[in-house]
Design a protein around this motif. Structure first.
Motif, PDB file in Angstrom:
ATOM      1  N   PRO A  71       0.823  -1.219   0.000  1.00 23.09           N
ATOM      2  CA  PRO A  71       0.000   0.000   0.000  1.00 23.09           C
ATOM      3  C   PRO A  71       0.850   1.260   0.000  1.00 23.09           C
ATOM      4  N   GLY A  72       0.376   2.251  -0.721  1.00 20.59           N
ATOM      5  CA  GLY A  72       1.079   3.527  -0.796  1.00 20.59           C
ATOM      6  C   GLY A  72       0.275   4.658  -0.203  1.00 20.59           C
ATOM      7  N   ASP A  73      -0.568   4.357   0.808  1.00 18.23           N
ATOM      8  CA  ASP A  73      -1.457   5.371   1.372  1.00 18.23           C
ATOM      9  C   ASP A  73      -0.873   6.072   2.584  1.00 18.23           C
ATOM     10  N   GLY A  74       0.414   5.868   2.862  1.00 19.09           N
ATOM     11  CA  GLY A  74       1.035   6.532   3.997  1.00 19.09           C
ATOM     12  C   GLY A  74       0.905   5.788   5.295  1.00 19.09           C
ATOM     13  N   GLY A  75       0.239   4.636   5.296  1.00 23.51           N
ATOM     14  CA  GLY A  75       0.040   3.892   6.532  1.00 23.51           C
ATOM     15  C   GLY A  75       0.914   2.672   6.677  1.00 23.51           C
ATOM     16  N   LEU A  76       1.998   2.568   5.866  1.00 23.32           N
ATOM     17  CA  LEU A  76       2.863   1.392   5.868  1.00 23.32           C
ATOM     18  C   LEU A  76       4.063   1.623   6.786  1.00 23.32           C
ATOM     19  N   PHE A  77       4.283   0.687   7.720  1.00 20.46           N
ATOM     20  CA  PHE A  77       5.432   0.710   8.622  1.00 20.46           C
ATOM     21  C   PHE A  77       6.244  -0.562   8.386  1.00 20.46           C
ATOM     22  N   GLU A  78       7.569  -0.446   8.470  1.00 16.58           N
ATOM     23  CA  GLU A  78       8.435  -1.616   8.310  1.00 16.58           C
ATOM     24  C   GLU A  78       8.997  -2.022   9.668  1.00 16.58           C
ATOM     25  N   ILE A  79       8.805  -3.289  10.025  1.00 16.99           N
ATOM     26  CA  ILE A  79       9.394  -3.858  11.240  1.00 16.99           C
ATOM     27  C   ILE A  79      10.637  -4.632  10.828  1.00 16.99           C
ATOM     28  N   ARG A  80      11.756  -4.330  11.459  1.00 14.99           N
ATOM     29  CA  ARG A  80      13.002  -4.910  10.973  1.00 14.99           C
ATOM     30  C   ARG A  80      14.021  -5.079  12.104  1.00 14.99           C
ATOM     31  N   ILE A  81      15.049  -5.836  11.796  1.00 16.96           N
ATOM     32  CA  ILE A  81      16.230  -6.050  12.644  1.00 16.96           C
ATOM     33  C   ILE A  81      15.848  -6.539  14.042  1.00 16.96           C
ATOM     34  N   LEU A  82      14.906  -7.465  14.128  1.00 21.63           N
ATOM     35  CA  LEU A  82      14.612  -8.072  15.426  1.00 21.63           C
ATOM     36  C   LEU A  82      15.843  -8.886  15.859  1.00 21.63           C
ATOM     37  N   THR A  83      16.455  -8.496  16.973  1.00 23.47           N
ATOM     38  CA  THR A  83      17.742  -9.069  17.371  1.00 23.47           C
ATOM     39  C   THR A  83      17.756  -9.318  18.871  1.00 23.47           C
ATOM     40  N   VAL A  84      18.214 -10.504  19.267  1.00 25.93           N
ATOM     41  CA  VAL A  84      18.263 -10.873  20.686  1.00 25.93           C
ATOM     42  C   VAL A  84      19.674 -11.375  21.014  1.00 25.93           C
ATOM     43  N   GLU A  85      20.154 -10.992  22.176  1.00 29.05           N
ATOM     44  CA  GLU A  85      21.462 -11.483  22.636  1.00 29.05           C
ATOM     45  C   GLU A  85      21.458 -13.016  22.651  1.00 29.05           C
ATOM     46  N   PRO A  86      22.576 -13.661  22.274  1.00 28.76           N
ATOM     47  CA  PRO A  86      22.600 -15.130  22.205  1.00 28.76           C
ATOM     48  C   PRO A  86      22.120 -15.811  23.476  1.00 28.76           C
ATOM     49  N   GLY A  87      22.464 -15.295  24.624  1.00 27.14           N
ATOM     50  CA  GLY A  87      22.074 -15.938  25.871  1.00 27.14           C
ATOM     51  C   GLY A  87      20.604 -15.786  26.217  1.00 27.14           C
TER      52      GLY A  87
END
Length: 570
Positions: free
Chosen positions: A89-105
């Motif tokens: 969609p190009g209506d201005g309501g698009l968000f990108e969720i990215r780089i979900l990262t957790v410490e190895p432990g």
């Protein structure tokens, strides 16, 4: 999850170095998506625009997730594919969720799913309607469990394979509450949630009323306390109803409480017709405009319908069309840079896509911009024949006399005008409204109106209010003066504050990009007994930086300006 000292919060400046080091360890050294470097730091060009949310266990940082909002102007996925090619969609309501990262432990703990949930809640709290993510192939199941949908579009970055995933924010929220609601409610008391909006979404996904209503008490046992706060988060009138209204309600209150009202409110319908100069057959009444919206839209729309809404605009319309009826609602974006003006030439072009219903709030709430009736009539008269228009004139009289399209709606056949009596006539607590339309549409709406829909006090008050136009014209004029004074005081509250005056009984205050955001300003002012409306959840166009402030009397307006000055200055 039990027993963990878990915190979810916005990243601070002190977190950034840790985020960049952990990104390098995971995405360069561990996964080979990026080349390693001697500094052991991995950053990118979106870092300034990204929002980072951090999870911490026992005070130790355990993971983070990034959200790229539409006002960043670009997304990480743009490096790999063209959005237009994949129906994003190009209506201005698009968000990108990215780089979900957790410490190895901490992998396998609650950190990753809670960060995903936090990113969803942050997106919803800032007006997001759609999300996109690149799900790493090795942990794709976690994204799918969160409700994201596969597109089958592969993306290769370095040595890592991803797949493009998408989701509707409202549907993802419903999925989270339905599937994980019990676990979330159990976790909430043990979680330090520091994101400035509720951990759990509202019951129906549409915010109604303002937080100041809470001063009434859940069972109305703290009514007296309401006088100690400034309820500038709701657009109720600052002035009392006309003297005739108060006199009528004050006589025999016991009888008003125990007497059944006229079942079909014929007296009120006749008064509306007489006051507005339209046939009584073209009028239908309801217990506020929301009552009319819910009843009328069930006859106008089906799940297969296509609707066009202004964005930003009154949130009830998006809620009813998308969440209650389940039809498609496109947005016609309004821009702060244009003074929130409705570009009528652009609107006329968009209408060639042939919508079943177009909703125009005039003056618009919350931007307060008014479209002249002649210009609006041109749009209505030249639209494709099957397109219907719903014109919401809840605040029209603040714009001046003789501007309503009620008479046009009665004769046109393609237009319905909805008029709230609650806000303009200081009757919000009584709930009264009407619509003007073709006699056929009005009759169909009346057919779906239950008997006694409006209580006796509401009918009596509305009739007497309509009989005293002079009193209200004076009050509306005073509102303009009060609004101008409030705007001047707010401009003095901080050098970087942007004040947008409306034609209604409210204005917008936009904060600079750096410093306190809208949620923070609302919290700080509330501690001073002043309630403002954070508009972030209504539309991404506000970028989390804009509040709406209702005009109150002179003394209350002084309290508002003082609270804002103290909040942005301290």
């Amino acid at each position: 999850m039990g027993g963990t000292d878990l915190e979810i919060r916005m990243a601070t400046d002190g977190d950034r170095a840790w985020i960049h080091r952990l990104r390098h360890e995971v995405y360069a050294r561990e996964l080979g998506q990026h080349p390693t470097n001697e500094q052991g730091v991995l950053a990118d060009a979106l870092d300034e625009a990204n929002v980072y949310l951090v999870a911490a266990h026992g005070g130790e940082r355990s993971g983070f997730v990034s959200v790229t909002p539409p006002w960043a102007g670009r997304y990480a996925i743009d490096k790999y594919l063209r959005r237009d090619d994949h129906g994003l969609p190009g209506d201005g309501g698009l968000f990108e969720i990215r780089i979900l990262t957790v410490e190895p432990g901490r992998r396998g703990s609650s950190a990753a799913p809670l960060l995903m949930y936090a990113a969803l809640r942050w997106t919803a709290a800032h007006g997001g309607r759609h999300v996109v993510a690149l799900g790493r192939a090795g942990i794709l199941g976690m994204y799918l469990a969160a409700g994201l949908s596969r597109t089958g579009v592969p993306v290769r970055s370095g040595a890592v394979d991803f797949e493009l995933l998408t989701g509707d924010v409202a549907a993802l929220t419903e999925h989270a509450v339905t599937r994980y609601g019990g676990m979330l409610r159990t976790l909430e008391p043990r979680l330090r949630w520091r994101l400035g909006f509720p951990f759990l979404p509202g019951a129906d996904g549409c915010e109604h009323g303002g937080a100041s209503v809470g001063a009434l008490g859940h069972r109305f046992d703290t009514l007296a306390a309401h006088g100690d706060v400034v309820p500038a988060d709701v657009l109720d009138a600052w002035f009392p109803p006309a003297p005739g209204v108060l006199d009528a309600l004050g006589r025999h209150p016991d009888r008003l409480a125990r007497t059944s009202p006229p079942a079909t409110a014929d007296g009120l319908i006749e008064q509306v017709a007489e006051s507005r100069g339209i046939p009584a057959a073209a009028v239908a009444v309801g217990a506020g405009s929301s009552d009319l919206i819910f009843r009328a839209f069930r006859g106008l729309l089906t799940p297969a319908s296509k609707v066009l809404l202004l964005d930003p605009a009154y949130g009830e319309y998006g809620h009813v069309t998308e969440r209650v009826i389940g039809c498609r609602a496109d947005r016609f974006p309004l821009r702060r840079a244009d003074g929130w003006r409705v570009d009528l030439d652009r609107l006329q072009d968009v209408l060639r896509r042939r919508y079943d219903l177009v909703v125009i709030v005039n003056p618009n709430n919350p931007t307060g911009v008014h479209v002249e009736p002649g210009d609006l009539r041109r749009i209505l008269e030249t639209a494709p024949g099957e397109t219907r228009f719903w014109i919401d004139e809840a605040y029209l009289e603040y714009s001046g006399e003789g501007r309503s399209l009620e008479s046009f709606a009665v004769a046109s056949g393609n237009t319905v005008v909805c008029k709230s009596l609650s806000k303009m006539y200081a009757l919000s607590g009584l709930r009264a409204a009407y619509l003007a339309a073709s006699p056929g549409f009005a009759a169909e709406t009346r057919r779906w109106t239950p008997p006694w829909a409006l209580g006796l006090p509401a009918q009596i008050a509305a009739v007497h209010a309509l009989r005293d136009p002079g009193y209200y014209a004076t009050r509306w004029s005073q509102t303009h003066e009060l609004r101008a004074g409030l705007a001047a005081d707010l401009r003095s509250a901080g050098p970087d504050l942007h004040i947008h005056e409306s034609t209604g009984n409210f204005l917008l205050l936009t904060l600079p990009p750096h410093g306190v955001d809208a949620a923070g300003l609302v919290r700080a002012c509330r501690r001073r007994g002043v309630y403002l409306r954070d508009l972030s959840a209504l539309s991404p166009a506000f970028e989390g930086r804009t509040v709406r402030i209702a005009v109150r009397d002179a003394a209350a307006n002084t309290r508002i300006a003082t609270a804002v000055a103290e909040s942005v200055g301290g």
